[in-house]
Structure formats: C-alpha cells, structure tokens
Design a protein around this motif. Sequence first.
Motif, PDB file in Angstrom:
ATOM      1  N   VAL A  89       1.013   2.614  -5.319  1.00  0.00           N
ATOM      2  CA  VAL A  89       0.438   1.941  -4.147  1.00  0.00           C
ATOM      3  C   VAL A  89       1.567   1.337  -3.316  1.00  0.00           C
ATOM      4  N   LYS A  90       1.315   1.219  -2.022  1.00  0.00           N
ATOM      5  CA  LYS A  90       2.300   0.616  -1.119  1.00  0.00           C
ATOM      6  C   LYS A  90       2.272  -0.908  -1.261  1.00  0.00           C
ATOM      7  N   ASN A  91       1.055  -1.455  -1.421  1.00  0.00           N
ATOM      8  CA  ASN A  91       0.890  -2.904  -1.510  1.00  0.00           C
ATOM      9  C   ASN A  91       0.149  -3.253  -2.790  1.00  0.00           C
ATOM     10  N   ILE A  92       0.779  -3.998  -3.666  1.00  0.00           N
ATOM     11  CA  ILE A  92       0.151  -4.339  -4.934  1.00  0.00           C
ATOM     12  C   ILE A  92      -1.112  -5.178  -4.701  1.00  0.00           C
ATOM     13  N   GLU A  93      -1.187  -5.840  -3.536  1.00  0.00           N
ATOM     14  CA  GLU A  93      -2.371  -6.654  -3.211  1.00  0.00           C
ATOM     15  C   GLU A  93      -3.609  -5.791  -2.983  1.00  0.00           C
ATOM     16  N   ASP A  94      -3.410  -4.483  -2.828  1.00  0.00           N
ATOM     17  CA  ASP A  94      -4.545  -3.572  -2.611  1.00  0.00           C
ATOM     18  C   ASP A  94      -5.242  -3.165  -3.912  1.00  0.00           C
ATOM     19  N   MET A  95      -4.773  -3.667  -5.049  1.00  0.00           N
ATOM     20  CA  MET A  95      -5.282  -3.187  -6.326  1.00  0.00           C
ATOM     21  C   MET A  95      -6.764  -3.452  -6.519  1.00  0.00           C
ATOM     22  N   ASP A  96      -7.260  -4.596  -6.099  1.00  0.00           N
ATOM     23  CA  ASP A  96      -8.687  -4.890  -6.293  1.00  0.00           C
ATOM     24  C   ASP A  96      -9.553  -3.888  -5.535  1.00  0.00           C
ATOM     25  N   ALA A  97      -9.186  -3.610  -4.288  1.00  0.00           N
ATOM     26  CA  ALA A  97      -9.947  -2.641  -3.488  1.00  0.00           C
ATOM     27  C   ALA A  97      -9.811  -1.239  -4.078  1.00  0.00           C
ATOM     28  N   LEU A  98      -8.614  -0.898  -4.529  1.00  0.00           N
ATOM     29  CA  LEU A  98      -8.387   0.408  -5.162  1.00  0.00           C
ATOM     30  C   LEU A  98      -9.268   0.574  -6.395  1.00  0.00           C
ATOM     31  N   ASN A  99      -9.281  -0.459  -7.248  1.00  0.00           N
ATOM     32  CA  ASN A  99     -10.050  -0.377  -8.496  1.00  0.00           C
ATOM     33  C   ASN A  99     -11.545  -0.265  -8.258  1.00  0.00           C
ATOM     34  N   GLU A 100     -12.008  -0.898  -7.191  1.00  0.00           N
ATOM     35  CA  GLU A 100     -13.429  -0.846  -6.854  1.00  0.00           C
ATOM     36  C   GLU A 100     -13.874   0.596  -6.605  1.00  0.00           C
ATOM     37  N   VAL A 101     -13.021   1.365  -5.958  1.00  0.00           N
ATOM     38  CA  VAL A 101     -13.316   2.778  -5.705  1.00  0.00           C
ATOM     39  C   VAL A 101     -13.068   3.611  -6.957  1.00  0.00           C
ATOM     40  N   TYR A 102     -11.956   3.347  -7.605  1.00  0.00           N
ATOM     41  CA  TYR A 102     -11.486   4.160  -8.743  1.00  0.00           C
ATOM     42  C   TYR A 102     -12.540   4.327  -9.829  1.00  0.00           C
ATOM     43  N   VAL A 150       2.053   1.426 -10.342  1.00  0.00           N
ATOM     44  CA  VAL A 150       3.240   0.742  -9.820  1.00  0.00           C
ATOM     45  C   VAL A 150       3.121   0.636  -8.312  1.00  0.00           C
ATOM     46  N   ALA A 151       3.795  -0.362  -7.750  1.00  0.00           N
ATOM     47  CA  ALA A 151       3.905  -0.459  -6.300  1.00  0.00           C
ATOM     48  C   ALA A 151       5.271   0.070  -5.889  1.00  0.00           C
ATOM     49  N   VAL A 152       5.287   0.834  -4.809  1.00  0.00           N
ATOM     50  CA  VAL A 152       6.523   1.445  -4.321  1.00  0.00           C
ATOM     51  C   VAL A 152       6.721   1.085  -2.857  1.00  0.00           C
ATOM     52  N   SER A 153       7.962   1.175  -2.403  1.00  0.00           N
ATOM     53  CA  SER A 153       8.277   0.756  -1.036  1.00  0.00           C
ATOM     54  C   SER A 153       7.823   1.764   0.008  1.00  0.00           C
ATOM     55  N   ALA A 154       7.651   3.021  -0.409  1.00  0.00           N
ATOM     56  CA  ALA A 154       7.218   4.057   0.539  1.00  0.00           C
ATOM     57  C   ALA A 154       6.505   5.169  -0.209  1.00  0.00           C
ATOM     58  N   ILE A 155       5.587   5.831   0.479  1.00  0.00           N
ATOM     59  CA  ILE A 155       4.847   6.978  -0.047  1.00  0.00           C
ATOM     60  C   ILE A 155       4.906   8.065   1.021  1.00  0.00           C
ATOM     61  N   PRO A 156       5.015   9.341   0.628  1.00  0.00           N
ATOM     62  CA  PRO A 156       5.047  10.405   1.643  1.00  0.00           C
ATOM     63  C   PRO A 156       3.912  10.267   2.658  1.00  0.00           C
ATOM     64  N   MET A 157       4.203  10.619   3.904  1.00  0.00           N
ATOM     65  CA  MET A 157       3.258  10.541   5.031  1.00  0.00           C
ATOM     66  C   MET A 157       2.887   9.105   5.371  1.00  0.00           C
ATOM     67  N   ASN A 158       3.680   8.157   4.863  1.00  0.00           N
ATOM     68  CA  ASN A 158       3.422   6.725   5.084  1.00  0.00           C
ATOM     69  C   ASN A 158       2.039   6.321   4.584  1.00  0.00           C
ATOM     70  N   ALA A 159       1.590   6.988   3.527  1.00  0.00           N
ATOM     71  CA  ALA A 159       0.289   6.684   2.928  1.00  0.00           C
ATOM     72  C   ALA A 159       0.341   5.344   2.196  1.00  0.00           C
ATOM     73  N   LEU A 160      -0.850   4.813   1.914  1.00  0.00           N
ATOM     74  CA  LEU A 160      -0.960   3.561   1.163  1.00  0.00           C
ATOM     75  C   LEU A 160      -1.070   3.804  -0.335  1.00  0.00           C
ATOM     76  N   VAL A 161      -1.358   5.051  -0.739  1.00  0.00           N
ATOM     77  CA  VAL A 161      -1.610   5.328  -2.149  1.00  0.00           C
ATOM     78  C   VAL A 161      -1.368   6.810  -2.440  1.00  0.00           C
ATOM     79  N   GLN A 162      -1.009   7.090  -3.679  1.00  0.00           N
ATOM     80  CA  GLN A 162      -0.866   8.454  -4.182  1.00  0.00           C
ATOM     81  C   GLN A 162      -1.282   8.449  -5.651  1.00  0.00           C
ATOM     82  N   LEU A 163      -1.977   9.510  -6.079  1.00  0.00           N
ATOM     83  CA  LEU A 163      -2.419   9.611  -7.469  1.00  0.00           C
ATOM     84  C   LEU A 163      -2.133  11.001  -8.004  1.00  0.00           C
TER      85      LEU A 163
END
Length: 412
Positions: free
Chosen positions: A358-371, A385-398
């Motif tokens: 994830v780009k922002n670790i603060e997004d975890m609650d919203a991510l988990n709600e969907v997951y 893990v949270a990373v500083s960048a994701i391809p295509m400037n995405a907020l998440v990758q799985l």
Amino acid sequence: MTSDIIKASRNTDNAPKSALSTQTVAFSHYNNISAQLPIDPKTGNMVAGGVKEQTEQCLKNIKAIVESIDHVMDDVVKMTIFVKDISDLAAINEVYKTFFQSYLPTRTTVAVAALPMQGALLQIEALISNGEGTTPQAACPLIKNARNTENAPQCAISTQTVAFSHYNNLSAQLPVDPKTGKMVTGGVKEQTEQCLNNMKAILESIDHVMNDVVKTTIFLKNIADIDVVNEVFAKFFPSYVPTRTTISASALPMDALIAIDTVVAHGDGTAPQLPEDSRLLIIEASNTENAPKMDYSHTVAFSHYNNVSGQLPVDPKTNAMVAGGIKEQVTQCLNNIKAIIESVDHVMDDIVKVNIQVKNIEDMDALNEVYTTFFKGDLPARTVVAVSAIPMNALVQLDAVVSNCEGTPPQA
C-alpha cells in the motif's frame, strides 16, 4: 477446483492472532506463514526494547507457529525480512542466526516505508517445508536440498537455493560480482543484468535453466527504473515470461538499486521422490482477457501451486486505472486476481497466501473492509507493507499464491 488435496489453515494461541489472516496455511508440501510483527501474544502489545528485542519476538512467533504444526525452525525454506531501517541489519543478523541449528534458509531483506503496526522496526514471513503433505497425501520423508555455487555471490547468513519437493526458492540476488564480492559498476541496467546472471549461475549449478523460473519479485530503489529493468529481463526471458511483481524498496543491502527474488520449478523433486521427465511435468503459464494485459504471465502453475503476478487497480476493459480511492482500487485489484484464478478453474478460497503493498499505511482499515468480502472460508496467510511508490502511481498492489490440487501434467 478439486477437493482431492485439502488446504490446512491453522492458528495457535502461542503467536499473535489476526482477524484478517491465518497464521499458517499448508497445502501439499509447503506451509505459508503470515508475516509476524514483534507482538507478544500474551499481551497483544509490541515487545519492549529495540531492534534486537523486536527481531527475537518476530522469530519467537514464527517458531511458535512452526512448532504448533509439529515442525522445527530448520524446516524453514525461506525467510523474508521487511525492515524500517536497513542499517539495523547487523543487529538483526546477530539474533537471526541463533534460531537455526543446522543451516540458514534462503532469504530476502528489504527496507520499506512503513509496517502495519506503529513502532514496529521489522516484520518477518516464512515458507516452511511440509513433508507430510496435506490430506489425503501420505507422509513422505522428503529431503531438503540446500546448495551454493561459487559462480554466484555467497552469504554468511543465507543459502543461495533451497529445494524441497517440486520447488526451489532462491535468496534474493543483489548486483554483486561473485569474483570480486563487490557491486558491479554502472547503473540499474548493469545491476539488473548482474542479478539475473547470478540467478542463472545458481540455476545452472543445480541443472536448471531460466525457463524453469515460475515467479520473480523485483525490489527497486526507484520505481521509475522499471522500463530499463524490463528491457534487460526480455533478454533473459525471450519467449516464456514468468509471473512478476515489482515492489518499491526504501533501501536494499549494499545500497543496491535492485534485488530480485526467485521461485523455481523443480521437476526432479527431492529424494526420495523419483525425478519427473521435465518434458512431462509442465509449467503452465496462463493469461486471460478478463485481467489487465501485461508483459509477463498472469499466472504460472507448476505441480501443486499457482503463482499470480502483482495486480494493479487497472480495468482490463480500458487498461486504465479505475476511478476512485483506495476502496475502489482494492476492489479492482482483487477482481483482477479473481478473474485470473477463475480462468484456471479455481476460486478465491484456493488462495494460500496474499502479499499486499500500500502507498499509505493509514489506508489499511478501508483496504481490509473490502479484502474480507472476497473470501468465504478461512482467510489466507498474508503480508502487508507500505511502500513509497507503486507502478502507475497506484495506491495498492496485490499478488497471490494459489493451491493447485490438480497439479500439472503428468500429475493427477
């Protein structure tokens, strides 16, 4: 989907439990263990102290999980360590070595932007050999093969390749010249080539070739380097292209620009398995129009596992990023994984392990709600893990590892 081999999802009270993952998920001859944070399972709190104390607690948690399923730490095939500060490695290694008696498993170490628990300095995940298999497989005293070659860089805290049953797991390769033990000169192009040459040397030392690679995970200091990396990869994989995930690293050992982690098909198996004719035990690379087009395979199956490439929040109909925020992006990533899995006649509950960046670790609650809505049964093992960048400037990758009951020919 078939129920011939049963997935075993298990938790123990002696390690921290999570509502979002299972501690260990076994399928066939491997156990996949969720990344462990430095949490005391008795209190549910972070252990007191610095990086040494945190490393010890992470490894104690893994040891407790391993022992709860009648295994020992020397059954570990691979460790992946995510750290906040790469300069902590010397202290981590000092503790790490004390947990293994006979040998050191393969290993990948990478610094990331943030971890799921505030104050955590590291988290560690593990892959464990599982000689007994899962029901209805009969227990088999399979032998683990840990090997090194002088033609690739050797390391005092890991083994270059560890084979068990029908897979080899390689330690992440850095751009180090094995003749000098030093980083190669040049930029990301030269470093990528050296990493791949090291991989190739390890594979050839155990009578394998690059086309036996099932999955690569590329850790990059600068995500913008991906086009150059892909250009070099094309030279090493001119026809068949394994699955791939690209992850932004805050730092890598030796201040490298790139490290490459590799999973390899091992048709000859490990003793006492009889060698399979590699022309018959087939690597099955698959793509579907229902997931975004890539320069590499959507999923590669070999023996009893499928490995799914990292999925970005891209709509396969438009090949553009889906509109919306983190919830919409997570939904799209999981829909892409679901489409890939269903295209090979599997379902989401066949997943044994999920890796999330994830780009922002603060997004975890919203991510988990969907997951959690994508699974009906026990949740897979998981690493976030949270990373500083994701391809295509995405907020998440799985990406995902999926059980494959039917195996690949000639298995039944």
